[in-house]
Design a protein around this motif. Structure first.
Motif, PDB file in Angstrom:
ATOM      1  N   CYS A   1      41.317  30.435  20.307  1.00 52.13           N
ATOM      2  CA  CYS A   1      42.391  31.204  19.674  1.00 52.13           C
ATOM      3  C   CYS A   1      42.158  31.358  18.173  1.00 52.13           C
ATOM      4  O   CYS A   1      42.419  32.423  17.609  1.00 52.13           O
ATOM      5  CB  CYS A   1      43.739  30.544  19.955  1.00 52.13           C
ATOM      6  SG  CYS A   1      44.233  30.692  21.687  1.00 52.13           S
TER       7      CYS A   1
ATOM      8  N   THR B   1      44.091  34.839  18.124  1.00 52.99           N
ATOM      9  CA  THR B   1      44.965  35.037  19.280  1.00 52.99           C
ATOM     10  C   THR B   1      46.048  33.967  19.295  1.00 52.99           C
ATOM     11  O   THR B   1      45.728  32.771  19.247  1.00 52.99           O
ATOM     12  CB  THR B   1      44.139  34.958  20.582  1.00 52.99           C
ATOM     13  OG1 THR B   1      43.111  35.949  20.521  1.00 52.99           O
ATOM     14  CG2 THR B   1      45.011  35.180  21.805  1.00 52.99           C
ATOM     15  N   PRO B   2      47.313  34.346  19.377  1.00 55.25           N
ATOM     16  CA  PRO B   2      48.381  33.348  19.450  1.00 55.25           C
ATOM     17  C   PRO B   2      48.282  32.515  20.732  1.00 55.25           C
ATOM     18  O   PRO B   2      47.906  33.022  21.795  1.00 55.25           O
ATOM     19  CB  PRO B   2      49.662  34.177  19.454  1.00 55.25           C
ATOM     20  CG  PRO B   2      49.276  35.497  18.890  1.00 55.25           C
ATOM     21  CD  PRO B   2      47.841  35.710  19.285  1.00 55.25           C
TER      22      PRO B   2
ATOM     23  N   ARG C   1      48.066  37.431  23.996  1.00 55.57           N
ATOM     24  CA  ARG C   1      48.454  36.049  23.750  1.00 55.57           C
ATOM     25  C   ARG C   1      48.000  35.197  24.929  1.00 55.57           C
ATOM     26  O   ARG C   1      47.919  35.696  26.059  1.00 55.57           O
ATOM     27  CB  ARG C   1      49.978  36.000  23.621  1.00 55.57           C
ATOM     28  CG  ARG C   1      50.541  34.667  23.338  1.00 55.57           C
ATOM     29  CD  ARG C   1      52.011  34.773  22.930  1.00 55.57           C
ATOM     30  NE  ARG C   1      52.717  35.821  23.643  1.00 55.57           N
ATOM     31  CZ  ARG C   1      53.897  35.651  24.237  1.00 55.57           C
ATOM     32  NH1 ARG C   1      54.510  34.505  24.181  1.00 55.57           N
ATOM     33  NH2 ARG C   1      54.484  36.650  24.868  1.00 55.57           N
TER      34      ARG C   1
ATOM     35  N   PHE D   1      49.944  39.041  28.120  1.00 56.02           N
ATOM     36  CA  PHE D   1      49.593  37.645  27.897  1.00 56.02           C
ATOM     37  C   PHE D   1      48.959  37.048  29.141  1.00 56.02           C
ATOM     38  O   PHE D   1      49.293  37.393  30.263  1.00 56.02           O
ATOM     39  CB  PHE D   1      50.760  36.821  27.366  1.00 56.02           C
ATOM     40  CG  PHE D   1      52.085  37.001  28.053  1.00 56.02           C
ATOM     41  CD1 PHE D   1      52.555  36.057  28.938  1.00 56.02           C
ATOM     42  CD2 PHE D   1      52.881  38.096  27.768  1.00 56.02           C
ATOM     43  CE1 PHE D   1      53.793  36.198  29.542  1.00 56.02           C
ATOM     44  CE2 PHE D   1      54.129  38.254  28.362  1.00 56.02           C
ATOM     45  CZ  PHE D   1      54.583  37.299  29.250  1.00 56.02           C
TER      46      PHE D   1
ATOM     47  N   THR E   1      50.570  29.894  23.103  1.00 50.05           N
ATOM     48  CA  THR E   1      51.887  29.347  23.413  1.00 50.05           C
ATOM     49  C   THR E   1      51.716  28.249  24.450  1.00 50.05           C
ATOM     50  O   THR E   1      51.060  28.452  25.472  1.00 50.05           O
ATOM     51  CB  THR E   1      52.826  30.442  23.965  1.00 50.05           C
ATOM     52  OG1 THR E   1      52.952  31.473  22.978  1.00 50.05           O
ATOM     53  CG2 THR E   1      54.194  29.878  24.286  1.00 50.05           C
TER      54      THR E   1
END
Length: 152
Positions: free
Chosen positions: A21, A26-27, A2, A93, A29
Protein backbone atom coordinates in the motif's frame (compact mmCIF):
# COMPACT_ATOMS: atom_id res chain seq x y z
CA UNK A 1 -8.89 1.71 -5.24
CA UNK A 2 -8.59 0.47 -1.70
CA UNK A 3 -7.54 -2.76 0.02
CA UNK A 4 -9.73 -4.06 2.85
CA UNK A 5 -8.67 -6.85 5.20
CA UNK A 6 -11.41 -8.45 7.30
CA UNK A 7 -10.13 -9.73 10.65
CA UNK A 8 -6.48 -10.32 9.66
CA UNK A 9 -4.65 -12.57 12.10
CA UNK A 10 -0.99 -12.73 11.08
CA UNK A 11 0.98 -9.52 11.64
CA UNK A 12 3.62 -10.29 9.02
CA UNK A 13 0.95 -10.53 6.30
CA UNK A 14 -0.57 -7.20 7.24
CA UNK A 15 2.91 -5.65 7.37
CA UNK A 16 3.70 -6.90 3.87
CA UNK A 17 0.35 -5.66 2.58
CA UNK A 18 1.07 -2.33 4.25
CA UNK A 19 4.33 -2.14 2.32
CA UNK A 20 2.42 -2.78 -0.92
CA UNK A 21 0.00 0.00 0.00
CA UNK A 22 2.86 2.40 0.74
CA UNK A 23 4.53 1.62 -2.59
CA UNK A 24 1.33 2.20 -4.55
CA UNK A 25 -0.31 4.98 -2.50
CA UNK A 26 -3.28 2.69 -1.87
CA UNK A 27 -5.41 3.11 1.26
CA UNK A 28 -5.57 0.09 3.58
CA UNK A 29 -8.60 -0.57 5.77
CA UNK A 30 -8.47 -3.15 8.55
CA UNK A 31 -11.73 -4.45 10.00
CA UNK A 32 -11.61 -5.50 13.63
CA UNK A 33 -11.02 -7.67 15.45
CA UNK A 34 -7.37 -7.89 14.49
CA UNK A 35 -5.27 -10.83 15.62
CA UNK A 36 -2.48 -8.47 16.69
CA UNK A 37 -1.69 -4.87 17.60
CA UNK A 38 -0.50 -2.47 14.91
CA UNK A 39 2.38 -1.79 17.28
CA UNK A 40 3.43 -5.46 16.98
CA UNK A 41 7.11 -5.79 16.08
CA UNK A 42 6.28 -8.30 13.32
CA UNK A 43 3.88 -5.88 11.61
CA UNK A 44 6.52 -3.17 11.82
CA UNK A 45 9.30 -5.45 10.56
CA UNK A 46 7.32 -6.71 7.56
CA UNK A 47 6.29 -3.16 6.65
CA UNK A 48 9.84 -1.95 7.26
CA UNK A 49 9.99 1.75 7.95
CA UNK A 50 7.20 2.57 5.49
CA UNK A 51 4.40 2.93 8.06
CA UNK A 52 4.46 6.76 7.93
CA UNK A 53 3.48 6.50 4.24
CA UNK A 54 0.64 4.02 4.66
CA UNK A 55 -2.88 5.45 4.65
CA UNK A 56 -4.24 2.90 7.12
CA UNK A 57 -7.54 3.00 8.96
CA UNK A 58 -9.03 0.56 11.45
CA UNK A 59 -12.78 0.18 11.63
CA UNK A 60 -14.98 -1.93 13.90
CA UNK A 61 -17.32 -3.29 11.24
CA UNK A 62 -18.01 -3.98 7.60
CA UNK A 63 -20.87 -1.50 7.30
CA UNK A 64 -18.57 1.46 7.91
CA UNK A 65 -16.46 0.38 4.92
CA UNK A 66 -19.48 0.56 2.63
CA UNK A 67 -20.15 4.22 3.36
CA UNK A 68 -17.20 5.29 1.21
CA UNK A 69 -18.84 4.03 -1.99
CA UNK A 70 -17.27 1.82 -4.62
CA UNK A 71 -17.86 -1.84 -5.32
CA UNK A 72 -16.40 -4.62 -3.23
CA UNK A 73 -14.53 -7.44 -4.93
CA UNK A 74 -14.61 -10.37 -2.53
CA UNK A 75 -11.70 -12.77 -2.83
CA UNK A 76 -12.67 -16.28 -1.80
CA UNK A 77 -11.53 -19.75 -2.77
CA UNK A 78 -15.16 -20.84 -3.08
CA UNK A 79 -15.94 -18.44 -5.95
CA UNK A 80 -16.37 -19.84 -9.45
CA UNK A 81 -15.42 -16.61 -11.25
CA UNK A 82 -11.75 -15.88 -11.84
CA UNK A 83 -10.41 -12.55 -10.63
CA UNK A 84 -9.18 -12.02 -14.21
CA UNK A 85 -12.83 -11.81 -15.32
CA UNK A 86 -13.80 -9.03 -12.91
CA UNK A 87 -14.35 -5.56 -14.34
CA UNK A 88 -12.38 -3.40 -11.90
CA UNK A 89 -12.99 0.34 -11.79
CA UNK A 90 -11.56 3.29 -9.93
CA UNK A 91 -13.13 3.48 -6.49
CA UNK A 92 -13.58 -0.28 -6.13
CA UNK A 93 -12.11 -2.07 -3.16
CA UNK A 94 -10.45 -5.46 -2.90
CA UNK A 95 -11.66 -7.40 0.13
CA UNK A 96 -9.77 -10.31 1.64
CA UNK A 97 -10.60 -12.30 4.77
CA UNK A 98 -8.65 -13.72 7.65
CA UNK A 99 -5.94 -16.26 7.01
CA UNK A 100 -7.81 -19.10 8.72
CA UNK A 101 -11.50 -18.40 8.04
CA UNK A 102 -11.62 -16.29 4.90
CA UNK A 103 -14.51 -13.87 4.54
CA UNK A 104 -17.58 -14.14 6.77
CA UNK A 105 -20.61 -15.80 5.18
CA UNK A 106 -22.74 -12.71 5.86
CA UNK A 107 -20.48 -10.66 3.56
CA UNK A 108 -20.28 -13.38 0.90
CA UNK A 109 -24.06 -13.92 0.91
CA UNK A 110 -24.71 -10.21 0.38
CA UNK A 111 -22.60 -9.95 -2.80
CA UNK A 112 -22.56 -13.27 -4.66
CA UNK A 113 -21.92 -11.53 -8.00
CA UNK A 114 -18.83 -9.77 -6.61
CA UNK A 115 -17.00 -12.94 -5.56
CA UNK A 116 -13.80 -13.88 -7.35
CA UNK A 117 -10.99 -16.35 -6.86
CA UNK A 118 -7.35 -16.59 -7.78
CA UNK A 119 -7.00 -19.80 -9.80
CA UNK A 120 -4.64 -22.52 -8.59
CA UNK A 121 -3.72 -25.55 -10.66
CA UNK A 122 -2.77 -27.97 -7.88
CA UNK A 123 -5.69 -29.32 -5.83
CA UNK A 124 -3.24 -30.36 -3.11
CA UNK A 125 -2.63 -26.70 -2.22
CA UNK A 126 -5.39 -25.28 0.02
CA UNK A 127 -4.59 -21.61 -0.35
CA UNK A 128 -2.04 -18.91 -1.07
CA UNK A 129 -0.57 -16.55 1.49
CA UNK A 130 -2.77 -13.51 2.20
CA UNK A 131 -0.03 -11.03 1.27
CA UNK A 132 0.60 -12.85 -2.02
CA UNK A 133 -3.12 -12.86 -2.86
CA UNK A 134 -3.40 -9.18 -2.12
CA UNK A 135 -0.47 -8.27 -4.36
CA UNK A 136 -1.68 -10.46 -7.23
CA UNK A 137 -5.22 -9.06 -6.93
CA UNK A 138 -4.10 -5.44 -6.66
CA UNK A 139 -1.81 -5.52 -9.68
CA UNK A 140 -4.42 -7.22 -11.88
CA UNK A 141 -7.00 -4.59 -10.92
CA UNK A 142 -4.47 -1.83 -11.53
CA UNK A 143 -3.57 -3.30 -14.92
CA UNK A 144 -7.22 -3.41 -15.99
CA UNK A 145 -7.90 0.13 -14.82
CA UNK A 146 -4.85 1.51 -16.64
CA UNK A 147 -5.84 -0.31 -19.85
CA UNK A 148 -9.34 1.17 -19.64
CA UNK A 149 -7.88 4.69 -19.62
CA UNK A 150 -9.24 7.71 -17.81
CA UNK A 151 -12.83 7.63 -16.62
CA UNK A 152 -15.19 9.77 -18.66
Amino acid sequence: MRIVLVNPLIPQNTGSIGRLCAATNTPLTLIEPLGFSLEDKYVKRAGLDYWPWIDVSVTPDWESVLTSGGRPWLFTKTATRSFYDADYRMGDFLVLGSETKGLPKAILNRWPEQQVRIPMDNDNVRSLNLAQCTAVAYYEARRQISLAGPAS
